[in-house]
Write a protein that holds these residues in place. Structure first.
Motif, PDB file in Angstrom:
ATOM      1  N   GLY A  83     -23.071  15.868 -21.526  1.00 52.86           N
ATOM      2  CA  GLY A  83     -22.258  15.525 -20.362  1.00 52.86           C
ATOM      3  C   GLY A  83     -22.849  15.946 -19.042  1.00 52.86           C
ATOM      4  N   GLY A  84     -24.066  16.440 -19.052  1.00 52.76           N
ATOM      5  CA  GLY A  84     -24.686  16.921 -17.823  1.00 52.76           C
ATOM      6  C   GLY A  84     -24.766  15.870 -16.734  1.00 52.76           C
ATOM      7  N   TRP A  85     -24.892  14.609 -17.132  1.00 53.92           N
ATOM      8  CA  TRP A  85     -24.980  13.526 -16.142  1.00 53.92           C
ATOM      9  C   TRP A  85     -23.726  13.431 -15.290  1.00 53.92           C
ATOM     10  CZ3 TRP A  85     -21.466   9.576 -16.021  1.00 53.92           C
ATOM     11  CH2 TRP A  85     -20.659   9.430 -17.139  1.00 53.92           C
ATOM     12  N   THR A  86     -22.578  13.883 -15.824  1.00 52.54           N
ATOM     13  CA  THR A  86     -21.332  13.773 -15.064  1.00 52.54           C
ATOM     14  C   THR A  86     -21.322  14.675 -13.839  1.00 52.54           C
ATOM     15  OG1 THR A  86     -20.200  15.424 -16.443  1.00 52.54           O
ATOM     16  CG2 THR A  86     -19.991  13.114 -17.099  1.00 52.54           C
ATOM     17  N   GLY A  87     -22.124  15.723 -13.867  1.00 54.29           N
ATOM     18  CA  GLY A  87     -22.230  16.602 -12.712  1.00 54.29           C
ATOM     19  C   GLY A  87     -23.152  16.058 -11.635  1.00 54.29           C
ATOM     20  N   GLU A  88     -23.866  14.976 -11.952  1.00 50.95           N
ATOM     21  CA  GLU A  88     -24.832  14.403 -11.016  1.00 50.95           C
ATOM     22  C   GLU A  88     -24.325  13.141 -10.320  1.00 50.95           C
ATOM     23  OE1 GLU A  88     -28.171  13.728 -13.552  1.00 50.95           O
ATOM     24  OE2 GLU A  88     -28.456  15.856 -13.944  1.00 50.95           O
ATOM     25  N   VAL A  89     -23.140  12.694 -10.671  1.00 53.67           N
ATOM     26  CA  VAL A  89     -22.574  11.471 -10.072  1.00 53.67           C
ATOM     27  C   VAL A  89     -21.205  11.806  -9.492  1.00 53.67           C
ATOM     28  CG1 VAL A  89     -23.827   9.928 -11.645  1.00 53.67           C
ATOM     29  CG2 VAL A  89     -21.549  10.733 -12.279  1.00 53.67           C
ATOM     30  N   PRO A  90     -20.691  10.974  -8.598  1.00 51.66           N
ATOM     31  CA  PRO A  90     -19.366  11.249  -8.040  1.00 51.66           C
ATOM     32  C   PRO A  90     -18.276  11.257  -9.118  1.00 51.66           C
ATOM     33  CG  PRO A  90     -20.494   9.555  -6.761  1.00 51.66           C
ATOM     34  CD  PRO A  90     -21.322   9.802  -7.986  1.00 51.66           C
ATOM     35  N   GLY A  91     -17.294  12.115  -8.936  1.00 44.87           N
ATOM     36  CA  GLY A  91     -16.197  12.225  -9.890  1.00 44.87           C
ATOM     37  C   GLY A  91     -15.449  10.917 -10.074  1.00 44.87           C
ATOM     38  N   GLY A  92     -15.325  10.142  -9.004  1.00 42.58           N
ATOM     39  CA  GLY A  92     -14.657   8.855  -9.097  1.00 42.58           C
ATOM     40  C   GLY A  92     -15.379   7.890 -10.015  1.00 42.58           C
ATOM     41  N   PHE A  93     -16.710   7.983 -10.061  1.00 40.65           N
ATOM     42  CA  PHE A  93     -17.497   7.147 -10.963  1.00 40.65           C
ATOM     43  C   PHE A  93     -17.190   7.504 -12.413  1.00 40.65           C
ATOM     44  CE2 PHE A  93     -21.421   6.315 -13.385  1.00 40.65           C
ATOM     45  CZ  PHE A  93     -21.548   4.952 -13.163  1.00 40.65           C
ATOM     46  N   GLY A 119     -31.670   8.653 -21.912  1.00 38.71           N
ATOM     47  CA  GLY A 119     -33.121   8.618 -22.080  1.00 38.71           C
ATOM     48  C   GLY A 119     -33.838   9.301 -20.936  1.00 38.71           C
ATOM     49  N   ARG A 120     -33.375   9.069 -19.719  1.00 35.57           N
ATOM     50  CA  ARG A 120     -33.981   9.723 -18.549  1.00 35.57           C
ATOM     51  C   ARG A 120     -33.813  11.231 -18.605  1.00 35.57           C
ATOM     52  NH1 ARG A 120     -32.113   5.637 -13.699  1.00 35.57           N
ATOM     53  NH2 ARG A 120     -33.645   4.037 -14.173  1.00 35.57           N
ATOM     54  N   ARG A 121     -32.758  11.678 -19.271  1.00 32.92           N
ATOM     55  CA  ARG A 121     -32.494  13.113 -19.372  1.00 32.92           C
ATOM     56  C   ARG A 121     -33.144  13.719 -20.621  1.00 32.92           C
ATOM     57  NH1 ARG A 121     -28.763  15.330 -16.376  1.00 32.92           N
ATOM     58  NH2 ARG A 121     -28.066  16.730 -18.026  1.00 32.92           N
ATOM     59  N   GLY A 122     -33.828  12.901 -21.419  1.00 30.36           N
ATOM     60  CA  GLY A 122     -34.500  13.390 -22.619  1.00 30.36           C
ATOM     61  C   GLY A 122     -33.554  13.666 -23.779  1.00 30.36           C
ATOM     62  N   VAL A 127     -10.321  14.989 -18.462  1.00 29.66           N
ATOM     63  CA  VAL A 127     -10.967  16.304 -18.507  1.00 29.66           C
ATOM     64  C   VAL A 127     -11.666  16.537 -17.162  1.00 29.66           C
ATOM     65  CG1 VAL A 127     -12.757  17.682 -19.643  1.00 29.66           C
ATOM     66  CG2 VAL A 127     -11.260  16.203 -21.009  1.00 29.66           C
ATOM     67  N   PRO A 128     -11.541  17.733 -16.595  1.00 30.37           N
ATOM     68  CA  PRO A 128     -12.225  18.015 -15.324  1.00 30.37           C
ATOM     69  C   PRO A 128     -13.736  17.776 -15.427  1.00 30.37           C
ATOM     70  CG  PRO A 128     -10.692  19.785 -15.862  1.00 30.37           C
ATOM     71  CD  PRO A 128     -10.755  18.887 -17.062  1.00 30.37           C
ATOM     72  N   VAL A 129     -14.303  17.224 -14.380  1.00 32.61           N
ATOM     73  CA  VAL A 129     -15.728  16.883 -14.382  1.00 32.61           C
ATOM     74  C   VAL A 129     -16.591  18.117 -14.631  1.00 32.61           C
ATOM     75  CG1 VAL A 129     -17.621  15.940 -12.994  1.00 32.61           C
ATOM     76  CG2 VAL A 129     -15.370  14.870 -12.916  1.00 32.61           C
ATOM     77  N   GLU A 130     -16.187  19.255 -14.103  1.00 27.89           N
ATOM     78  CA  GLU A 130     -16.962  20.486 -14.315  1.00 27.89           C
ATOM     79  C   GLU A 130     -17.055  20.823 -15.802  1.00 27.89           C
ATOM     80  OE1 GLU A 130     -14.144  20.421 -12.288  1.00 27.89           O
ATOM     81  OE2 GLU A 130     -15.320  20.009 -10.491  1.00 27.89           O
ATOM     82  N   LYS A 131     -15.963  20.612 -16.520  1.00 27.82           N
ATOM     83  CA  LYS A 131     -15.954  20.889 -17.954  1.00 27.82           C
ATOM     84  C   LYS A 131     -16.797  19.857 -18.706  1.00 27.82           C
ATOM     85  CE  LYS A 131     -12.851  22.196 -21.654  1.00 27.82           C
ATOM     86  NZ  LYS A 131     -11.468  22.418 -22.067  1.00 27.82           N
ATOM     87  N   LEU A 132     -16.725  18.595 -18.280  1.00 29.28           N
ATOM     88  CA  LEU A 132     -17.553  17.556 -18.895  1.00 29.28           C
ATOM     89  C   LEU A 132     -19.031  17.864 -18.684  1.00 29.28           C
ATOM     90  CD1 LEU A 132     -15.713  14.260 -17.872  1.00 29.28           C
ATOM     91  CD2 LEU A 132     -15.856  15.248 -20.158  1.00 29.28           C
ATOM     92  N   ALA A 133     -19.389  18.288 -17.468  1.00 36.14           N
ATOM     93  CA  ALA A 133     -20.785  18.561 -17.132  1.00 36.14           C
ATOM     94  C   ALA A 133     -21.347  19.715 -17.952  1.00 36.14           C
ATOM     95  CB  ALA A 133     -20.921  18.856 -15.643  1.00 36.14           C
ATOM     96  N   ALA A 134     -20.492  20.635 -18.360  1.00 35.76           N
ATOM     97  CA  ALA A 134     -20.945  21.781 -19.151  1.00 35.76           C
ATOM     98  C   ALA A 134     -21.076  21.446 -20.632  1.00 35.76           C
ATOM     99  CB  ALA A 134     -19.969  22.950 -18.978  1.00 35.76           C
TER     100      ALA A 134
END
Length: 121
Positions: free
Chosen positions: A37-47, A94-97, A26-33
């Motif tokens: 999945g918000g954390w996926t927008g904060e790390v490199p896509g390769g990770f 947890g860090r993201r609440g 799944v595209p990272v942009e879609k995961l982040a939304a």
């Protein structure tokens, strides 16, 4: 006990498979939304992709060795690795609440710990 262990292992493998497929394909942009999945927008896509591949391998490593009866030690090793992964997921959420996701990850961690413990007995 054997049936209960297989049920726990199958559930955990399905979770790993679903997470692995989504993080890998799944595209990272879609995961982040998506919720949680918000954390996926904060790390490199390769990770994210790397974690997805590891989760796919975990799904295989939880079930295949026991099914074919070869390298069965890989089942508890994979479950132990899943424990470590879930600790990381719990810290991240947890860090993201996102406490509901922390609770869900703790259930997955408990299933994995049960698998490790049952194989050590």
């Amino acid at each position: 006990m054997n049936l209960a262990l297989w049920i726990c292992t199958a559930l955990l493998a399905l979770v790993a498979l679903a997470g692995g497929i989504s993080k890998t394909f799944v595209p990272v942009e879609k995961l982040a939304a998506a919720h949680g999945g918000g954390w996926t927008g904060e790390v490199p896509g390769g990770f994210v992709r790397g974690l997805g591949v590891l989760e796919l391998l975990a799904a295989v490593g939880l079930v295949l060795p026991a099914l074919v009866g070869v390298g069965t030690v890989m089942v508890p090793v994979t479950a132990g690795c899943w424990v470590v992964l879930m600790i990381g997921a719990m810290v991240t959420h947890g860090r993201r609440g996102e406490m509901k996701l922390v609770a869900l990850n703790s259930v997955y961690l408990a299933l994995a710990a049960l698998i490790v413990g049952a194989e050590l007995i």
